[in-house]
Design an enzyme around this catalytic site. Structure first.
Site, PDB file in Angstrom:
ATOM      1  N   ASN A  90      12.876 -20.040 -49.133  1.00 48.68           N
ATOM      2  CA  ASN A  90      11.941 -21.123 -49.426  1.00 48.68           C
ATOM      3  C   ASN A  90      11.034 -21.471 -48.250  1.00 48.68           C
ATOM      4  O   ASN A  90       9.953 -22.027 -48.449  1.00 48.68           O
ATOM      5  CB  ASN A  90      12.747 -22.355 -49.863  1.00 48.68           C
ATOM      6  CG  ASN A  90      11.950 -23.634 -49.777  1.00 48.68           C
ATOM      7  OD1 ASN A  90      11.138 -23.933 -50.659  1.00 48.68           O
ATOM      8  ND2 ASN A  90      12.144 -24.391 -48.705  1.00 48.68           N
ATOM      9  N   TYR A 155      -2.296 -17.301 -47.033  1.00 48.54           N
ATOM     10  CA  TYR A 155      -1.199 -17.873 -47.831  1.00 48.54           C
ATOM     11  C   TYR A 155      -1.075 -17.160 -49.187  1.00 48.54           C
ATOM     12  O   TYR A 155       0.026 -16.774 -49.597  1.00 48.54           O
ATOM     13  CB  TYR A 155      -1.464 -19.363 -48.028  1.00 48.54           C
ATOM     14  CG  TYR A 155      -0.379 -20.118 -48.758  1.00 48.54           C
ATOM     15  CD1 TYR A 155       0.789 -20.507 -48.108  1.00 48.54           C
ATOM     16  CD2 TYR A 155      -0.527 -20.454 -50.101  1.00 48.54           C
ATOM     17  CE1 TYR A 155       1.785 -21.215 -48.777  1.00 48.54           C
ATOM     18  CE2 TYR A 155       0.456 -21.167 -50.777  1.00 48.54           C
ATOM     19  CZ  TYR A 155       1.614 -21.540 -50.103  1.00 48.54           C
ATOM     20  OH  TYR A 155       2.591 -22.237 -50.768  1.00 48.54           O
TER      21      TYR A 155
HETATM   22  P1  NAP Z   1       7.333 -28.440 -46.446  1.00 52.39           P
HETATM   23  O1  NAP Z   1       7.709 -29.773 -46.995  1.00 52.39           O
HETATM   24  O2  NAP Z   1       6.205 -28.327 -45.495  1.00 52.39           O
HETATM   25  O3  NAP Z   1       8.658 -27.793 -45.794  1.00 52.39           O
HETATM   26  C1  NAP Z   1       8.596 -26.516 -45.245  1.00 52.39           C
HETATM   27  C2  NAP Z   1       9.984 -26.085 -44.854  1.00 52.39           C
HETATM   28  O4  NAP Z   1       9.899 -24.759 -44.288  1.00 52.39           O
HETATM   29  C3  NAP Z   1      10.600 -26.973 -43.787  1.00 52.39           C
HETATM   30  O5  NAP Z   1      11.975 -27.143 -44.083  1.00 52.39           O
HETATM   31  C4  NAP Z   1      10.416 -26.170 -42.511  1.00 52.39           C
HETATM   32  O6  NAP Z   1      11.429 -26.385 -41.547  1.00 52.39           O
HETATM   33  C5  NAP Z   1      10.541 -24.756 -43.021  1.00 52.39           C
HETATM   34  N1  NAP Z   1       9.930 -23.776 -42.129  1.00 52.39           N
HETATM   35  C6  NAP Z   1       8.623 -23.654 -41.793  1.00 52.39           C
HETATM   36  N2  NAP Z   1       8.455 -22.642 -40.925  1.00 52.39           N
HETATM   37  C7  NAP Z   1       9.682 -22.104 -40.704  1.00 52.39           C
HETATM   38  C8  NAP Z   1      10.191 -21.057 -39.892  1.00 52.39           C
HETATM   39  N3  NAP Z   1       9.368 -20.298 -39.145  1.00 52.39           N
HETATM   40  N4  NAP Z   1      11.510 -20.804 -39.909  1.00 52.39           N
HETATM   41  C9  NAP Z   1      12.356 -21.556 -40.653  1.00 52.39           C
HETATM   42  N5  NAP Z   1      11.958 -22.566 -41.439  1.00 52.39           N
HETATM   43  C10 NAP Z   1      10.633 -22.844 -41.455  1.00 52.39           C
HETATM   44  O7  NAP Z   1       6.997 -27.422 -47.622  1.00 52.39           O
HETATM   45  P2  NAP Z   1       7.318 -27.435 -49.175  1.00 52.39           P
HETATM   46  O8  NAP Z   1       6.146 -27.973 -49.861  1.00 52.39           O
HETATM   47  O9  NAP Z   1       8.646 -27.969 -49.460  1.00 52.39           O
HETATM   48  O10 NAP Z   1       7.298 -25.854 -49.446  1.00 52.39           O
HETATM   49  C11 NAP Z   1       8.467 -25.080 -49.602  1.00 52.39           C
HETATM   50  C12 NAP Z   1       8.052 -23.723 -50.140  1.00 52.39           C
HETATM   51  O11 NAP Z   1       7.372 -23.896 -51.381  1.00 52.39           O
HETATM   52  C13 NAP Z   1       7.093 -22.968 -49.233  1.00 52.39           C
HETATM   53  O12 NAP Z   1       7.385 -21.590 -49.273  1.00 52.39           O
HETATM   54  C14 NAP Z   1       5.746 -23.233 -49.872  1.00 52.39           C
HETATM   55  O13 NAP Z   1       4.813 -22.230 -49.573  1.00 52.39           O
HETATM   56  C15 NAP Z   1       6.133 -23.244 -51.331  1.00 52.39           C
HETATM   57  N6  NAP Z   1       5.188 -23.928 -52.192  1.00 52.39           N
HETATM   58  C16 NAP Z   1       4.945 -25.268 -52.029  1.00 52.39           C
HETATM   59  C17 NAP Z   1       4.033 -25.882 -52.880  1.00 52.39           C
HETATM   60  C18 NAP Z   1       3.724 -27.357 -52.798  1.00 52.39           C
HETATM   61  O14 NAP Z   1       2.840 -27.804 -53.528  1.00 52.39           O
HETATM   62  N7  NAP Z   1       4.383 -28.132 -51.982  1.00 52.39           N
HETATM   63  C19 NAP Z   1       3.380 -25.139 -53.850  1.00 52.39           C
HETATM   64  C20 NAP Z   1       3.647 -23.792 -53.994  1.00 52.39           C
HETATM   65  C21 NAP Z   1       4.569 -23.208 -53.149  1.00 52.39           C
HETATM   66  P3  NAP Z   1      11.311 -27.510 -40.388  1.00 52.39           P
HETATM   67  O15 NAP Z   1      10.937 -28.793 -41.062  1.00 52.39           O
HETATM   68  O16 NAP Z   1      12.695 -27.538 -39.819  1.00 52.39           O
HETATM   69  O17 NAP Z   1      10.276 -27.044 -39.430  1.00 52.39           O
END
Ligand code: NAP
Length: 245
Positions: A90, A155
């Protein structure tokens, strides 16, 4: 439903990952939370799930883009829990910009975390699942990877790459009774999409007329990890309020 199972959730400290950790733990799974910078959030979540669900929990600081660090982390999870039944890839980042001006390092960084990070974990977890002749892998893609999205060349490429990775891993590991699927979220309310909250252009593009909540993605991830999904592999399930249909 998942008692006796051990799950790894990358990016488990915040947003969709945090909701997934809670959901899997509520179903009885032991969970290894992988985080990069949010140590306090990861430790609070670890303790909260232990207290609320009585499951074994641990948190590991690991940059998913670092092949050797992932190898060491997977070995540590195996040593702590004895097995790895579920992997949820994730962790993800955005570094948006128009393709004509995008910096090379911003392209490389997003691919390294979002795409290579998923490969790194699959690469090191798969041998354990193959030995166990069982496993569930769920990768988090995005509607950007299915439709493209202006300003997100890096992305969208990483998330389209996740789809190809998912289908290939599904084919390779199916004979070993391991499934690999993806979810493709639309606009979900997390730190990643803070800038879009209340933006009417976003909600008008979504047939259900609102952003999604992290738990609505976590429910689908948990379904793909559950016995109910035993005959599903290589699938990409949109969780987007109808946006990309
Ligand atoms: P978020 O709230 O920004 O959280 C991102 C998470 O990824 C955090 O736990 C962060 O850890 C971790 N992370 C980032 N870089 C990392 C690294 N190099 N190594 C290990 N962990 C890392 O994002 P989210 O919205 O929940 O997104 C989660 C996933 O869903 C992502 O793959 C994103 O692309 C996908 N997604 C999100 C959306 C949306 O609308 N939110 C839509 C489509 C897809 P730390 O906090 O510890 O740094």
């Amino acid at each position: 439903m998942l008692s006796g199972k051990t799950a790894i959730v990358t990016g488990g400290s915040r947003g969709i990952g945090e909701a997934t950790v809670k959901k899997l733990a509520s179903l009885g799974a032991s969970v290894a939370i992988i985080y990069a910078g949010s140590e306090e959030a990861a430790l609070v979540l670890r303790d909260e799930c232990k207290d609320n669900y009585g499951v074994r929990m641990a948190a590991y600081k690991c940059d998913v883009s670092d092949f050797d660090a992932v190898k060491a982390t997977v070995a540590a999870v195996k040593a702590e829990f004895g097995g790895i039944d579920i992997l949820v890839n994730n962790a993800g980042i955005t570094l948006d910009g128009l393709v004509a001006t995008m910096k090379e390092e911003d392209f490389d960084k997003v691919i390294a975390v979002n795409l290579k990070g998923a490969f790194n974990f699959i690469r090191h977890v798969a041998p354990h699942m193959i030995r166990a002749r069982s496993g569930r892998i769920v990768n988090v893609s995005s509607v950007s990877g299915l439709m493209g999205n202006g300003g997100q060349a890096n992305y969208a490429a990483s998330k389209a790459g996740i789809v190809g990775l998912t289908k290939t891993v599904a084919r390779e590991l199916a004979p070993k009774n391991i499934t690999c699927n993806a979810v493709a979220p639309g606009f979900i309310r997390t730190d990643m999409t803070k800038a879009f909250e209340g933006d009417e252009r976003i909600t008008s593009a979504v047939p259900l007329g609102r952003m999604g909540e992290p738990h609505e993605v976590a429910e689908v991830i948990a379904f793909l990890c559950s016995p109910a999904a035993s005959y599903i592999t290589g699938e990409v399930i949109r969780v987007d309020g109808g946006m990309a249909m």
